[in-house]
Write a protein that holds these residues in place. Structure first.
Motif, PDB file in Angstrom:
ATOM      1  N   PHE A   1       0.797  -1.230   0.000  1.00 56.98           N
ATOM      2  CA  PHE A   1       0.000   0.000   0.000  1.00 56.98           C
ATOM      3  C   PHE A   1       0.828   1.278   0.000  1.00 56.98           C
ATOM      4  O   PHE A   1       0.302   2.347  -0.286  1.00 56.98           O
ATOM      5  CB  PHE A   1      -0.930   0.016   1.226  1.00 56.98           C
ATOM      6  N   ALA A   2       2.092   1.192   0.356  1.00 56.10           N
ATOM      7  CA  ALA A   2       2.911   2.407   0.425  1.00 56.10           C
ATOM      8  C   ALA A   2       4.321   2.095  -0.062  1.00 56.10           C
ATOM      9  O   ALA A   2       5.296   2.326   0.634  1.00 56.10           O
ATOM     10  CB  ALA A   2       2.938   2.941   1.853  1.00 56.10           C
ATOM     11  N   GLY A   3       4.404   1.539  -1.254  1.00 59.92           N
ATOM     12  CA  GLY A   3       5.689   1.081  -1.777  1.00 59.92           C
ATOM     13  C   GLY A   3       6.596   2.208  -2.202  1.00 59.92           C
ATOM     14  O   GLY A   3       6.302   3.386  -2.049  1.00 59.92           O
ATOM     15  N   TRP A   4       7.740   1.821  -2.780  1.00 57.76           N
ATOM     16  CA  TRP A   4       8.741   2.798  -3.195  1.00 57.76           C
ATOM     17  C   TRP A   4       8.220   3.679  -4.329  1.00 57.76           C
ATOM     18  O   TRP A   4       7.484   3.227  -5.193  1.00 57.76           O
ATOM     19  CB  TRP A   4      10.001   2.078  -3.674  1.00 57.76           C
ATOM     20  N   GLY A   5       8.635   4.893  -4.300  1.00 59.58           N
ATOM     21  CA  GLY A   5       8.306   5.804  -5.398  1.00 59.58           C
ATOM     22  C   GLY A   5       7.000   6.535  -5.158  1.00 59.58           C
ATOM     23  O   GLY A   5       6.019   5.972  -4.688  1.00 59.58           O
ATOM     24  N   GLY A   6       6.988   7.819  -5.472  1.00 60.02           N
ATOM     25  CA  GLY A   6       5.765   8.613  -5.363  1.00 60.02           C
ATOM     26  C   GLY A   6       5.475   9.034  -3.938  1.00 60.02           C
ATOM     27  O   GLY A   6       6.090   8.579  -2.984  1.00 60.02           O
ATOM     28  N   LYS A   7       4.517   9.916  -3.830  1.00 61.63           N
ATOM     29  CA  LYS A   7       4.093  10.420  -2.522  1.00 61.63           C
ATOM     30  C   LYS A   7       2.580  10.464  -2.511  1.00 61.63           C
ATOM     31  O   LYS A   7       1.968  11.054  -3.393  1.00 61.63           O
ATOM     32  CB  LYS A   7       4.670  11.813  -2.284  1.00 61.63           C
ATOM     33  N   VAL A   8       1.981   9.794  -1.533  1.00 61.33           N
ATOM     34  CA  VAL A   8       0.522   9.748  -1.425  1.00 61.33           C
ATOM     35  C   VAL A   8       0.122  10.373  -0.093  1.00 61.33           C
ATOM     36  O   VAL A   8       0.692  10.033   0.947  1.00 61.33           O
ATOM     37  CB  VAL A   8      -0.009   8.307  -1.509  1.00 61.33           C
ATOM     38  N   ILE A   9      -0.832  11.301  -0.142  1.00 61.98           N
ATOM     39  CA  ILE A   9      -1.265  12.012   1.059  1.00 61.98           C
ATOM     40  C   ILE A   9      -2.697  11.620   1.394  1.00 61.98           C
ATOM     41  O   ILE A   9      -3.540  11.502   0.505  1.00 61.98           O
ATOM     42  CB  ILE A   9      -1.152  13.539   0.856  1.00 61.98           C
ATOM     43  N   ALA A  10      -2.951  11.393   2.674  1.00 61.25           N
ATOM     44  CA  ALA A  10      -4.287  10.982   3.119  1.00 61.25           C
ATOM     45  C   ALA A  10      -4.719  11.826   4.311  1.00 61.25           C
ATOM     46  O   ALA A  10      -3.928  12.605   4.867  1.00 61.25           O
ATOM     47  CB  ALA A  10      -4.275   9.497   3.492  1.00 61.25           C
ATOM     48  N   PHE A  11      -5.995  11.651   4.698  1.00 65.21           N
ATOM     49  CA  PHE A  11      -6.564  12.322   5.866  1.00 65.21           C
ATOM     50  C   PHE A  11      -6.378  13.839   5.796  1.00 65.21           C
ATOM     51  O   PHE A  11      -5.848  14.467   6.721  1.00 65.21           O
ATOM     52  CB  PHE A  11      -5.955  11.770   7.166  1.00 65.21           C
ATOM     53  N   GLU A  12      -6.818  14.405   4.690  1.00 65.24           N
ATOM     54  CA  GLU A  12      -6.809  15.856   4.508  1.00 65.24           C
ATOM     55  C   GLU A  12      -5.419  16.459   4.712  1.00 65.24           C
ATOM     56  O   GLU A  12      -5.263  17.523   5.311  1.00 65.24           O
ATOM     57  CB  GLU A  12      -7.805  16.520   5.481  1.00 65.24           C
ATOM     58  N   GLY A  13      -4.411  15.768   4.215  1.00 64.64           N
ATOM     59  CA  GLY A  13      -3.051  16.282   4.297  1.00 64.64           C
ATOM     60  C   GLY A  13      -2.329  15.997   5.599  1.00 64.64           C
ATOM     61  O   GLY A  13      -1.200  16.443   5.795  1.00 64.64           O
ATOM     62  N   MET A  14      -2.963  15.237   6.485  1.00 62.93           N
ATOM     63  CA  MET A  14      -2.353  14.948   7.791  1.00 62.93           C
ATOM     64  C   MET A  14      -1.287  13.853   7.700  1.00 62.93           C
ATOM     65  O   MET A  14      -0.352  13.811   8.511  1.00 62.93           O
ATOM     66  CB  MET A  14      -3.433  14.494   8.785  1.00 62.93           C
ATOM     67  N   PHE A  15      -1.447  12.937   6.754  1.00 63.67           N
ATOM     68  CA  PHE A  15      -0.648  11.713   6.710  1.00 63.67           C
ATOM     69  C   PHE A  15      -0.038  11.568   5.326  1.00 63.67           C
ATOM     70  O   PHE A  15      -0.714  11.747   4.319  1.00 63.67           O
ATOM     71  CB  PHE A  15      -1.569  10.521   7.020  1.00 63.67           C
ATOM     72  N   VAL A  16       1.256  11.241   5.274  1.00 68.34           N
ATOM     73  CA  VAL A  16       1.924  11.096   3.992  1.00 68.34           C
ATOM     74  C   VAL A  16       2.628   9.736   3.933  1.00 68.34           C
ATOM     75  O   VAL A  16       3.216   9.285   4.918  1.00 68.34           O
ATOM     76  CB  VAL A  16       2.939  12.241   3.754  1.00 68.34           C
ATOM     77  N   ALA A  17       2.524   9.082   2.788  1.00 69.70           N
ATOM     78  CA  ALA A  17       3.252   7.828   2.549  1.00 69.70           C
ATOM     79  C   ALA A  17       4.204   8.057   1.386  1.00 69.70           C
ATOM     80  O   ALA A  17       3.773   8.413   0.285  1.00 69.70           O
ATOM     81  CB  ALA A  17       2.264   6.704   2.224  1.00 69.70           C
ATOM     82  N   ASP A  18       5.490   7.904   1.640  1.00 72.38           N
ATOM     83  CA  ASP A  18       6.493   8.057   0.590  1.00 72.38           C
ATOM     84  C   ASP A  18       7.662   7.120   0.881  1.00 72.38           C
ATOM     85  O   ASP A  18       7.646   6.359   1.859  1.00 72.38           O
ATOM     86  CB  ASP A  18       6.960   9.514   0.486  1.00 72.38           C
ATOM     87  N   SER A  19       8.685   7.172   0.050  1.00 68.83           N
ATOM     88  CA  SER A  19       9.831   6.274   0.208  1.00 68.83           C
ATOM     89  C   SER A  19      10.563   6.520   1.526  1.00 68.83           C
ATOM     90  O   SER A  19      11.075   5.589   2.145  1.00 68.83           O
ATOM     91  CB  SER A  19      10.805   6.461  -0.956  1.00 68.83           C
ATOM     92  N   PHE A  20      10.601   7.762   1.958  1.00 73.65           N
ATOM     93  CA  PHE A  20      11.269   8.098   3.219  1.00 73.65           C
ATOM     94  C   PHE A  20      10.575   7.401   4.392  1.00 73.65           C
ATOM     95  O   PHE A  20      11.226   6.762   5.229  1.00 73.65           O
ATOM     96  CB  PHE A  20      11.240   9.619   3.416  1.00 73.65           C
ATOM     97  N   ALA A  21       9.240   7.504   4.429  1.00 71.44           N
ATOM     98  CA  ALA A  21       8.474   6.872   5.508  1.00 71.44           C
ATOM     99  C   ALA A  21       8.615   5.359   5.448  1.00 71.44           C
ATOM    100  O   ALA A  21       8.762   4.693   6.482  1.00 71.44           O
ATOM    101  CB  ALA A  21       7.006   7.278   5.412  1.00 71.44           C
ATOM    102  N   LEU A  22       8.583   4.790   4.247  1.00 71.76           N
ATOM    103  CA  LEU A  22       8.676   3.335   4.095  1.00 71.76           C
ATOM    104  C   LEU A  22      10.009   2.823   4.640  1.00 71.76           C
ATOM    105  O   LEU A  22      10.047   1.845   5.396  1.00 71.76           O
ATOM    106  CB  LEU A  22       8.508   2.950   2.625  1.00 71.76           C
TER     107      LEU A  22
END
Length: 481
Positions: free
Chosen positions: A56-77
């Motif tokens: 759900f939060a693999g390498w590459g790209g940046k996905v933001i959820a919960f009205e900008g509160m939460f971010v999934a990107d390579s750094f977080a992974l």
């Protein structure tokens, strides 16, 4: 794309939180006899979470959820995978300890699990409010873990000190956040980054200073380190192993995200703060540990020094610097869990011993354990070709590239001074006469952790690509330009 779902990027955290509630109910019905099974189920939950991260939060790209509160990107992974690893090993190390010390209560692995949820939320925070929620979820769980042995005066004292000083740091962080909000009108990282195009106001700088102070406490950087030696010594040893691994990685990762994403445009303003606490941490860590006789207190001062080295990369304020920080923390986490696994093996007639002198003659009584601890000590001292050398190499190179020559020189000198107390442990093991032998044999779980972490530390130079490439991709996520 699965990541485009509203909850998609946060599904690993949601799963882990649900698993924690299910395990808590299971423990309530089965009682304390379920500690070992609950611990293995917790480790399994961490493994499933790691798989979900890739889906759900693999390498590459940046996905933001919960009205900008939460971010999934390579750094977080990258950070989350190592946080899960550190937490899983801490749970594995604790099973035998809790049973031997008559502290087998089913709540322990569940507390660690919820702390891990908080750590994962921290590194995915994209807003000052979600940052605080994740930080407090982690902190409240760790306060409980530090005081877990209620019948132990030292453990209770450690939990109380950690709680009181942690509350102070939370207040500083909240005060800094409120000042940042007051002078910019937003708590969202993206909005903050856009609002800082011109010259920042004095009030905003003061807010960043208070925010940095709160985060410096979490990584036990000078001058907010005062809780570390007492809490490390007083907390149960598996809890100390956890404190020295996963939460440190999470806090440093959060520090990097907060400084780079919203405040990257004014790096010249906060760089001085990071340089100062980095120098203070390296120098204090090198000098204060020299006089220690308790190995857990020595590891506490060692950890303060290592956080100083990691902050050298952040002080560079560049993509290369953040990559160095991630490489350093990944290596540091593995070295630490291996070292604490050895400390957990330090038993004489069934009781835990923690003095460095108790390691006397270990090379004759437990030669493989002595070899493993020697590898960890040499690596922490930064002696090539062990993994710890490469961690320091990358952060110092980043500082030199950023023109921070004095910082790099102080780091190298501190590393040389700090090598004294690591080499002293090796001297005690190989050249001192044993007074009383440590118990044997080593438990299987501890032996496995020692062997795997020792091999990683020793052979890292043969195949460093996975860590180096992963860290490079993770750092690039914070510098999209």
């Amino acid at each position: 794309m699965l990541g485009s779902l509203v909850l998609g990027p946060a599904i690993p955290e949601i799963f882990l939180a649900c698993a924690g509630m299910a395990l808590l109910l299971l423990g309530v019905f089965q009682g304390n006899r379920s500690l070992r099974s609950l611990s293995w189920l917790t480790v399994a939950s961490f493994a499933v979470t790691a798989v979900l991260l890739y889906i759900f939060a693999g390498w590459g790209g940046k996905v933001i959820a919960f009205e900008g509160m939460f971010v999934a990107d390579s750094f977080a992974l990258f950070a989350k995978l190592f946080i899960l690893l550190g937490s899983a090993v801490a749970v594995i190390l604790s099973m035998d300890y809790l049973e031997r010390e008559n502290a087998a209560r089913f709540e322990y692995p569940v507390v660690i699990l919820f702390a891990t949820v908080g750590m994962m939320m921290m590194v995915s925070a994209n807003n000052l409010m979600s940052l605080y929620v994740g930080l407090e979820l982690q902190s409240l769980s760790l306060y409980i873990a530090a005081a877990f042995r209620r019948d132990s005066l030292r453990s209770t004292e450690a939990g109380l000190k950690y709680f009181v000083l942690g509350a102070l740091s939370s207040g500083m962080l909240l005060y800094g956040s409120s000042m940042i909000y007051g002078f910019t009108g937003s708590t969202d990282f993206a909005v903050l980054a856009q609002a800082l195009g011109g010259e920042p106001s004095v009030g905003l700088i003061v807010g960043i200073v208070f925010l940095s102070a709160g985060l410096a406490f979490k990584v036990s950087a000078v001058p907010f380190h005062m809780w570390t030696p007492d809490v490390y010594e007083g907390a149960p040893t598996p809890v100390t192993a956890l404190f020295a691994s996963a939460p440190k990685f999470a806090a440093i990762a959060l520090f990097c995200r907060v400084m780079v994403e919203p405040f990257g445009e004014i790096a010249s303003q906060w760089q001085q703060i990071i340089v100062l606490i980095s120098i203070g941490s390296m120098v204090l860590g090198a000098l204060a540990a020299i006089m220690q006789t308790n190995i857990k207190r020595l590891m506490a001062y060692s950890s303060i020094g290592h956080m100083g080295y990691a902050l050298v990369g952040l002080a560079a304020g560049s993509e290369v610097g953040v990559r160095g920080v991630l490489i350093y923390m990944a290596i540091y986490l593995v070295m630490n869990v291996g070292t604490f696994a050895v400390i957990l093996c330090m038993r004489q007639q069934g009781r835990l011993v923690e003095n460095i002198s108790d390691l006397a003659g270990l090379s004759r009584t437990h030669p493989m354990m002595a070899v493993a601890l020697t590898i960890f000590m040499f690596s922490m001292a930064g002696i090539p070709p062990l993994a710890g050398f490469f961690g320091k190499l990358y952060v110092f190179l980043a500082a030199i590239e950023a023109g921070l020559y004095i910082l790099a020189v102080i780091g190298v000198v501190s590393s040389v001074v700090g090598a004294f107390y690591y080499l002293r442990i090796v001297k005690v093991m190989y050249f001192d006469e044993p007074v009383e032998e440590l118990d044997s044999p080593v438990r299987r779980e501890l032996g496995t952790v020692i062997a795997v972490s020792g091999l990683f530390t020793l052979l890292f130079f043969l195949w460093p690509a996975p860590i180096l490439n992963g860290a490079a991709q993770a750092a690039a996520a914070l510098f999209p330009g």
